[in-house]
Every structure is written in structure tokens, then in C-alpha cells.
Design a protein around this motif. Structure first.
Motif, mmCIF file in Angstrom:
data_model
loop_
_atom_site.group_PDB
_atom_site.id
_atom_site.type_symbol
_atom_site.label_atom_id
_atom_site.label_comp_id
_atom_site.label_asym_id
_atom_site.label_seq_id
_atom_site.Cartn_x
_atom_site.Cartn_y
_atom_site.Cartn_z
ATOM 1 N N GLU A 30 0.922 -1.239 0.153
ATOM 2 C CA GLU A 30 0.053 -0.038 0.073
ATOM 3 C C GLU A 30 0.848 1.065 -0.050
ATOM 4 O O GLU A 30 0.505 2.247 -0.615
ATOM 5 C CB GLU A 30 -1.016 0.062 1.113
ATOM 6 N N LYS A 31 2.100 1.295 0.827
ATOM 7 C CA LYS A 31 3.031 2.269 0.981
ATOM 8 C C LYS A 31 3.767 2.472 -0.501
ATOM 9 O O LYS A 31 4.443 3.451 -0.686
ATOM 10 C CB LYS A 31 3.767 2.188 1.950
ATOM 11 N N GLY A 32 3.684 1.384 -1.320
ATOM 12 C CA GLY A 32 4.673 1.348 -2.434
ATOM 13 C C GLY A 32 6.095 1.255 -1.918
ATOM 14 O O GLY A 32 7.121 1.606 -2.823
ATOM 15 N N TRP A 33 6.342 0.440 -0.863
ATOM 16 C CA TRP A 33 7.717 0.081 -0.347
ATOM 17 C C TRP A 33 8.256 -1.023 -0.937
ATOM 18 O O TRP A 33 7.284 -1.995 -0.956
ATOM 19 C CB TRP A 33 8.047 0.376 1.132
ATOM 20 N N SER A 34 9.615 -1.138 -1.114
ATOM 21 C CA SER A 34 9.967 -2.571 -1.378
ATOM 22 C C SER A 34 10.443 -3.295 -0.080
ATOM 23 O O SER A 34 10.374 -2.470 0.867
ATOM 24 C CB SER A 34 11.475 -2.245 -2.055
ATOM 25 N N GLN A 35 10.641 -4.400 0.196
ATOM 26 C CA GLN A 35 11.087 -4.914 1.268
ATOM 27 C C GLN A 35 12.276 -4.403 2.132
ATOM 28 O O GLN A 35 12.318 -3.986 3.141
ATOM 29 C CB GLN A 35 11.455 -6.367 1.283
ATOM 30 N N ALA A 36 13.403 -3.919 1.037
ATOM 31 C CA ALA A 36 14.566 -3.334 1.607
ATOM 32 C C ALA A 36 14.044 -1.839 2.159
ATOM 33 O O ALA A 36 14.714 -1.385 3.243
ATOM 34 C CB ALA A 36 15.540 -3.029 0.439
ATOM 35 N N GLU A 37 13.177 -0.974 1.358
ATOM 36 C CA GLU A 37 12.833 0.101 2.110
ATOM 37 C C GLU A 37 11.978 0.044 3.362
ATOM 38 O O GLU A 37 12.466 0.788 4.317
ATOM 39 C CB GLU A 37 11.844 0.761 1.032
ATOM 40 N N LEU A 38 11.221 -1.006 3.509
ATOM 41 C CA LEU A 38 10.804 -1.012 4.997
ATOM 42 C C LEU A 38 11.617 -1.629 6.027
ATOM 43 O O LEU A 38 11.470 -1.098 7.102
ATOM 44 C CB LEU A 38 9.427 -2.294 4.786
ATOM 45 N N GLY A 39 12.459 -2.422 5.534
ATOM 46 C CA GLY A 39 13.574 -2.834 6.498
ATOM 47 C C GLY A 39 14.571 -1.801 7.001
ATOM 48 O O GLY A 39 14.735 -1.911 8.084
ATOM 49 N N GLU A 40 14.977 -0.831 5.862
ATOM 50 C CA GLU A 40 15.544 0.310 6.461
ATOM 51 C C GLU A 40 14.852 1.143 7.753
ATOM 52 O O GLU A 40 15.493 1.532 8.439
ATOM 53 C CB GLU A 40 15.965 1.248 5.316
ATOM 54 N N ASP A 45 16.951 -5.779 7.655
ATOM 55 C CA ASP A 45 17.223 -5.936 6.199
ATOM 56 C C ASP A 45 16.047 -6.549 5.354
ATOM 57 O O ASP A 45 15.144 -7.063 5.910
ATOM 58 C CB ASP A 45 18.579 -6.664 5.892
ATOM 59 N N SER A 46 15.999 -6.396 4.148
ATOM 60 C CA SER A 46 15.005 -7.125 3.216
ATOM 61 C C SER A 46 14.841 -8.638 3.422
ATOM 62 O O SER A 46 13.707 -9.002 3.382
ATOM 63 C CB SER A 46 15.411 -6.832 1.772
ATOM 64 N N GLN A 47 15.889 -9.175 3.904
ATOM 65 C CA GLN A 47 15.692 -10.750 3.947
ATOM 66 C C GLN A 47 14.961 -10.925 5.228
ATOM 67 O O GLN A 47 14.115 -11.857 5.377
ATOM 68 C CB GLN A 47 17.125 -11.376 4.065
ATOM 69 N N HIS A 48 14.806 -10.238 6.265
ATOM 70 C CA HIS A 48 14.193 -10.548 7.446
ATOM 71 C C HIS A 48 12.622 -9.925 7.039
ATOM 72 O O HIS A 48 11.737 -10.989 7.575
ATOM 73 C CB HIS A 48 14.681 -9.510 8.608
ATOM 74 N N ILE A 49 12.543 -8.799 6.475
ATOM 75 C CA ILE A 49 11.092 -8.589 5.770
ATOM 76 C C ILE A 49 10.537 -9.857 5.079
ATOM 77 O O ILE A 49 9.318 -10.195 5.451
ATOM 78 C CB ILE A 49 11.138 -7.197 5.329
#
Length: 135
Positions: A30-40, A45-49
Motif C-alpha cells: 500500500e505504501k509502495g515500498w520495497s522490502q528493503a525500504e521497509l527494512g531500512e 534488512d530485506s531478508q528479514h522482511i
């Protein structure tokens, strides 16, 4: 009997983890974020997400609080089915959201009075909705 309980509990845990992961993915998209962006944003990191979203791991309580804050939802909304989504960003509430911060200036007695008025208005709105469902 004990082993039966463990198997049942493990199944429930998997279902909860998957529902939580699906909710995190839905909100992130919904926010238009990648997993890396949310992780940051939440300090991982994106792997955890990715693992959260697939239900392979469950976030710690601390991570869950950071996820909820980043996604502008309550932790209850993330982990419980049927909990209404409440916007946590006052600006998203418009004029009313901007006024909520002003309530801190009121005395405790006045804050209680405002709370009672809000409770009354919510009860009225919910009763109208119920009556509409019956009619």
C-alpha cells in the motif's frame, strides 16, 4: 495427549505467523515500498522482511512495534484478526487529527468531558448503523 497439544499449538502459530506476514506485505505494498525500504525504516534488512511476510519467522515484540509504527497501524491490527484499522498519523485525520494534540492543554476534568462526548457520539453512530442493518 501432550504431543497432540504441541502439534495443535504449532499449527496455530504457523497460521498466526502467515496472517501477520500477509498483513505486513499488504501494508508495505500500500505504501509502495520495497522490502528493503521497509527494512531500512525498521532497522533490519530485506531478508528479514521477506521472512516475516512468508511466515518463516515471527518478528520480536520490539520489531513488531517498529513495523506497526512504520506502517502507521497499531500492533493489534497487525496481529489480530477483526481489529479495525486505525490511522495513527494525526495528519491523515485532517482537521480533527490536528486538533487532537490540542487536547493535552485541557484539564483532566475537561479531557474526561471530551471523552464522554466522543463516547456518546460513537454510540449514536453505531446504533444508527445497527438500525440500518435491521431495516
Amino acid at each position: 495427549m501432550g504431543a497432540e497439544w504441541l502439534r495443535s499449538d504449532e499449527a496455530d502459530h504457523g497460521e498466526v505467523a502467515m496472517a501477520l506476514g500477509e498483513r505486513i506485505r499488504e501494508l508495505r505494498k500500500e505504501k509502495g515500498w520495497s522490502q528493503a525500504e521497509l527494512g531500512e525504516l525498521v532497522g533490519t534488512d530485506s531478508q528479514h522482511i521477506s521472512r516475516y511476510e512468508t511466515g518463516r519467522i515471527t518478528p520480536s515484540v520490539d520489531a513488531l512495534v517498529r513495523l506497526a509504527a512504520a506502517l502507521d497501524v497499531s500492533t493489534d491490527y497487525l496481529v489480530k484478526e477483526g481489529v479495525p484499522r486505525k490511522v495513527l498519523d494525526g495528519h491523515a485525520l485532517g482537521k480533527l487529527g490536528q486538533r487532537l494534540g490540542d487536547l493535552a492543554e485541557l484539564s483532566e476534568a475537561d479531557q474526561e468531558l471530551v471523552s464522554q462526548v466522543i463516547d456518546g457520539l460513537l454510540a449514536k453512530s453505531r446504533l444508527k448503523a445497527l438500525a440500518g442493518d435491521i431495516a
